[in-house]
Design an enzyme around this catalytic site. Structure first.
Site, PDB file in Angstrom:
ATOM      1  N   LYS A  12       0.877  -1.169  -0.087  1.00  0.00           N
ATOM      2  CA  LYS A  12       0.229   0.160  -0.121  1.00  0.00           C
ATOM      3  C   LYS A  12       0.817   1.258  -0.064  1.00  0.00           C
ATOM      4  O   LYS A  12       1.885   1.220   0.592  1.00  0.00           O
ATOM      5  CB  LYS A  12      -0.683  -0.164   1.138  1.00  0.00           C
ATOM      6  CG  LYS A  12      -1.983   1.154   1.401  1.00  0.00           C
ATOM      7  CD  LYS A  12      -2.623   0.920   2.703  1.00  0.00           C
ATOM      8  CE  LYS A  12      -1.897   1.365   3.910  1.00  0.00           C
ATOM      9  NZ  LYS A  12      -1.555   2.635   4.115  1.00  0.00           N
ATOM     10  N   GLU A  55      -3.925   4.356  -2.122  1.00  0.00           N
ATOM     11  CA  GLU A  55      -4.637   5.144  -0.924  1.00  0.00           C
ATOM     12  C   GLU A  55      -4.688   6.542  -1.327  1.00  0.00           C
ATOM     13  O   GLU A  55      -3.821   7.377  -0.563  1.00  0.00           O
ATOM     14  CB  GLU A  55      -4.215   4.879   0.417  1.00  0.00           C
ATOM     15  CG  GLU A  55      -4.827   5.372   1.608  1.00  0.00           C
ATOM     16  CD  GLU A  55      -4.147   5.206   2.824  1.00  0.00           C
ATOM     17  OE1 GLU A  55      -5.001   5.609   3.690  1.00  0.00           O
ATOM     18  OE2 GLU A  55      -3.270   4.220   2.956  1.00  0.00           O
ATOM     19  N   LYS A  97      -8.121   1.963  -1.531  1.00  0.00           N
ATOM     20  CA  LYS A  97      -8.304   2.264  -0.141  1.00  0.00           C
ATOM     21  C   LYS A  97      -8.514   3.826   0.056  1.00  0.00           C
ATOM     22  O   LYS A  97      -7.494   4.650  -0.316  1.00  0.00           O
ATOM     23  CB  LYS A  97      -7.164   1.727   0.603  1.00  0.00           C
ATOM     24  CG  LYS A  97      -7.498   2.084   2.204  1.00  0.00           C
ATOM     25  CD  LYS A  97      -6.197   1.573   3.182  1.00  0.00           C
ATOM     26  CE  LYS A  97      -6.739   2.107   4.507  1.00  0.00           C
ATOM     27  NZ  LYS A  97      -5.654   1.728   5.616  1.00  0.00           N
TER      28      LYS A  97
END
Length: 229
Positions: A12, A55, A97
């Site tokens: 991520k 993200e 996300k």
């Protein structure tokens, strides 16, 4: 390569952004630079056999209203998806996300949880490629009660939108556990386990759209109203 060899399957990258209407932020340059970085990161992950989790994280801070949040988040995510496609990212092999779409924490205008849920669906429908199969929302400073209520209503209102909408929460789940241990001098593992299971049940129901909030949970109540109440 090192992490993939160690057994990692996902990776991520977070790009934090702040809405400040008076200062013109986030600017076009800030959005473009951050979303290009996320897209390059996603491509590198896939080249190494990892599933990228991108993200774009818009902070809760600010006085902006929900309509402004919808417009700016739509722009941010649109730039992100275009950058991912331009870089050749395999969209079916990536996950989103992002923050839940909310008015700024200090916004003076109230909103219901239904209005916030609809705002999240509006952003998704306007720009999210359905090739990305899951959007997993961060809590971003929201309580578990507020985050769960907003996610649940987003799912209730999504209709036939063909993307899984779930959660990727840390603080919202962890902070009540820390609070439980406060002043006790040690970890109360049995109580923590019981509370954690209850929290996960709430989060799971929110991801299914079956969680029913109580009172004003999930609504945006302006700070002045909270003080007066």
């Amino acid at each position: 390569q090192e992490y993939r060899a160690a057994g990692c399957k996902f990776a991520k990258w977070r790009s934090p952004l702040v809405i400040d209407v008076a200062l013109g932020q986030p600017s076009d340059m800030v959005i473009e630079a951050n979303m290009q970085d996320l897209a390059r990161y996603a491509l590198i992950c896939q080249a190494e056999g990892l599933v990228p989790i991108v993200e774009p994280d818009v902070s809760l801070q600010g006085t902006h209203d929900l309509e402004t949040a919808v417009a700016i988040n739509t722009k941010i995510q649109s730039v992100l998806y275009k950058a991912m496609l331009d870089h050749g990212v395999y969209m079916e092999g990536a996950l989103l996300k992002s923050n839940l779409i909310n008015p700024g924490k200090d916004c003076p205008k109230p909103y219901t949880v239904e209005e916030i849920g609809q705002a999240n669906i509006d952003v998704l429908r306007r720009c999210m490629p359905v090739a990305i199969r899951s959007a997993n929302y961060l809590s971003g400073g929201q309580s578990l009660e507020d985050a769960a209520a907003r996610l649940s209503y987003t799912n209730k209102l999504k209709g036939n939108f063909p993307v899984n909408l779930s959660f990727s929460w840390s603080a919202a789940l962890q902070m009540p556990l820390f609070q439980l241990c406060k002043g006790k001098g040690d970890l109360v593992l049995d109580e923590m386990s019981e509370l954690y299971i209850k929290e996960l049940a709430v989060a799971s129901a929110a991801a299914l759209g079956t969680h029913e909030p109580s009172g004003t949970e999930g609504a945006h109540v302006p700070p002045k109203t909270l003080v007066e109440a």
